[in-house]
Design an enzyme around this catalytic site. Structure first.
Site, PDB file in Angstrom:
ATOM      1  N   GLY A  46      -7.141   9.592   9.716  1.00  0.00           N
ATOM      2  CA  GLY A  46      -7.338   9.772  11.152  1.00  0.00           C
ATOM      3  C   GLY A  46      -8.377  10.810  11.529  1.00  0.00           C
ATOM      4  N   ALA A  70      -9.077   5.669   4.314  1.00  0.00           N
ATOM      5  CA  ALA A  70      -8.864   6.781   5.250  1.00  0.00           C
ATOM      6  C   ALA A  70     -10.077   7.685   5.436  1.00  0.00           C
ATOM      7  CB  ALA A  70      -7.673   7.644   4.837  1.00  0.00           C
ATOM      8  N   GLY A  71     -10.199   8.153   6.665  1.00  0.00           N
ATOM      9  CA  GLY A  71     -11.211   9.154   6.990  1.00  0.00           C
ATOM     10  C   GLY A  71     -12.561   8.608   7.413  1.00  0.00           C
ATOM     11  N   ASN A  78      -8.834   2.268   9.822  1.00  0.00           N
ATOM     12  CA  ASN A  78      -8.003   1.957  10.975  1.00  0.00           C
ATOM     13  C   ASN A  78      -8.481   2.693  12.232  1.00  0.00           C
ATOM     14  OD1 ASN A  78      -4.382   1.715  11.433  1.00  0.00           O
ATOM     15  ND2 ASN A  78      -5.959   1.722  12.968  1.00  0.00           N
ATOM     16  N   THR A  79      -8.351   4.035  12.193  1.00  0.00           N
ATOM     17  CA  THR A  79      -8.565   4.804  13.420  1.00  0.00           C
ATOM     18  C   THR A  79      -9.957   4.599  14.000  1.00  0.00           C
ATOM     19  OG1 THR A  79      -7.099   6.446  12.419  1.00  0.00           O
ATOM     20  CG2 THR A  79      -8.251   7.103  14.408  1.00  0.00           C
ATOM     21  N   LYS A 111       0.894  -1.170   0.000  1.00  0.00           N
ATOM     22  CA  LYS A 111       0.000   0.000   0.000  1.00  0.00           C
ATOM     23  C   LYS A 111       0.922   1.206   0.000  1.00  0.00           C
ATOM     24  CE  LYS A 111      -2.820   2.013   3.508  1.00  0.00           C
ATOM     25  NZ  LYS A 111      -3.070   3.416   3.196  1.00  0.00           N
TER      26      LYS A 111
HETATM   27  C1  LIG Z   1      -3.494   2.233   8.505  1.00  0.00           C
HETATM   28  C2  LIG Z   1      -3.368   3.029   7.299  1.00  0.00           C
HETATM   29  O1  LIG Z   1      -2.948   2.571   6.292  1.00  0.00           O
HETATM   30  C3  LIG Z   1      -3.789   4.427   7.350  1.00  0.00           C
HETATM   31  O2  LIG Z   1      -2.750   5.216   6.876  1.00  0.00           O
HETATM   32  C4  LIG Z   1      -5.036   4.501   6.559  1.00  0.00           C
HETATM   33  O3  LIG Z   1      -4.973   5.392   5.551  1.00  0.00           O
HETATM   34  C5  LIG Z   1      -6.264   4.503   7.394  1.00  0.00           C
HETATM   35  O4  LIG Z   1      -6.789   5.751   7.700  1.00  0.00           O
HETATM   36  P1  LIG Z   1      -7.834   5.942   8.903  1.00  0.00           P
HETATM   37  O5  LIG Z   1      -7.062   5.705  10.147  1.00  0.00           O
HETATM   38  O6  LIG Z   1      -8.364   7.339   8.762  1.00  0.00           O
HETATM   39  O7  LIG Z   1      -8.919   4.918   8.737  1.00  0.00           O
END
Ligand SMILES: CC(=O)[C@@H](O)[C@H](O)COP(=O)(O)O
Length: 255
Positions: free
Chosen positions: A155, A182-183, A204-205, A94
């Site tokens: 994040g 993300a987001g 992730n976050t 990635k």
């Molecule tokens: C874990 C990872 O690869 C992050 O850089 C990803 O882009 C996830 O983003 P969030 O934490 O906003 O879900």
């Protein structure tokens, strides 16, 4: 659904950073039902102290998608990808080339360059990009077979900032696997991405920082499944005006 010819069991890809403990991470991965987890080489120590963490990830049985999170230049990203391939024995990467420290938005120029270098070296690149169609085309020309448009800054948990652009991406690249990356903050954000026709969501976050990560992971998985089912079921058109949904036939008439 396949990424680079590999069958995918779940449309949820889960990040592994920022969990309160390795045990909670393992629980979240399990309840997400995810078959792919992503791990940052820059954020975990490369000197051996991260070895236990990486072994724990391997024990989940998920396929590992190493990432170049934290890389701000082409050279850093390429070097990190080489380390990832040695460590995890996978051609998957990635690719993140961050262009701005505050917004963590991709440097799309560096991204295309790094994608070309890595694809030429045999990597199967998952590029973290914007929703820009021209950049998407350049990434495909560079050898990418998957695109990962951002939903919102990493994040931030803001949900999809630009759903219209994601819809346009779907229309423009009908055959290319699209993964929103993300987001995502809430299950409804993930469902919305899937309703727009995205093929998968990477987050992730939202799980790592939830009060109950395992429960949130399960909720995200359900939302992604529901959103995909809604997309495949071909939703009705929106209408500007009310249209009665109950028939008027057979109603009594009062003179
Ligand atoms: C874990 C990872 O690869 C992050 O850089 C990803 O882009 C996830 O983003 P969030 O934490 O906003 O879900």
């Amino acid at each position: 659904m396949q990424f680079y010819g590999t069958d995918i069991s779940s449309r949820l890809l889960l990040g592994t950073a920022q969990y309160p403990s390795p045990a909670i991470l393992a629980e979240a991965v399990k309840s997400s039902g995810s078959g792919i987890i992503t791990v940052s080489l820059r954020r975990e120590s490369a000197d051996g102290s991260g070895a236990g963490f990486w072994d724990g990830l391997r024990e989940t049985g998920c396929r590992i998608l190493p990432n170049t999170a934290g890389c701000h230049s082409v050279q850093e990203a390429v070097t990190t990808a080489h380390m990832a391939r040695d460590l995890f024995g996978t051609p998957w990467i990635k690719l993140e080339v961050i262009g701005h420290s505050d917004t963590l938005q991709p440097d799309v120029f560096g991204l295309v360059e790094a994608a070309r270098i890595l694809s030429d070296e045999g990597f199967q690149v998952f590029p973290y990009t914007t929703e820009d169609l021209v950049v998407g085309e350049r990434l495909l020309q560079a050898g990418c077979e998957v695109l990962m448009p951002w939903g919102a800054p990493i994040g931030s948990g803001q949900g999809l900032r630009n759903p219209d652009a994601l819809r346009a991406m779907r229309a423009h690249f009908p055959q290319v696997p699209l993964i929103v990356d993300a987001g995502i903050g809430r299950p409804s954000d993930a469902a919305q991405a899937m309703e727009l026709g995205m093929d998968a969501v990477l987050l992730n976050t939202a799980v790592a920082k939830a009060g109950d990560p395992a429960r949130m992971a399960a909720a995200m998985a359900q939302a992604i499944e529901a959103g995909r089912a809604g997309y495949e079921a071909d939703p009705m058109e929106r209408r500007d005006m009310a249209v009665p949904s109950t028939p008027v036939l057979g109603l009594a008439e009062f003179a």
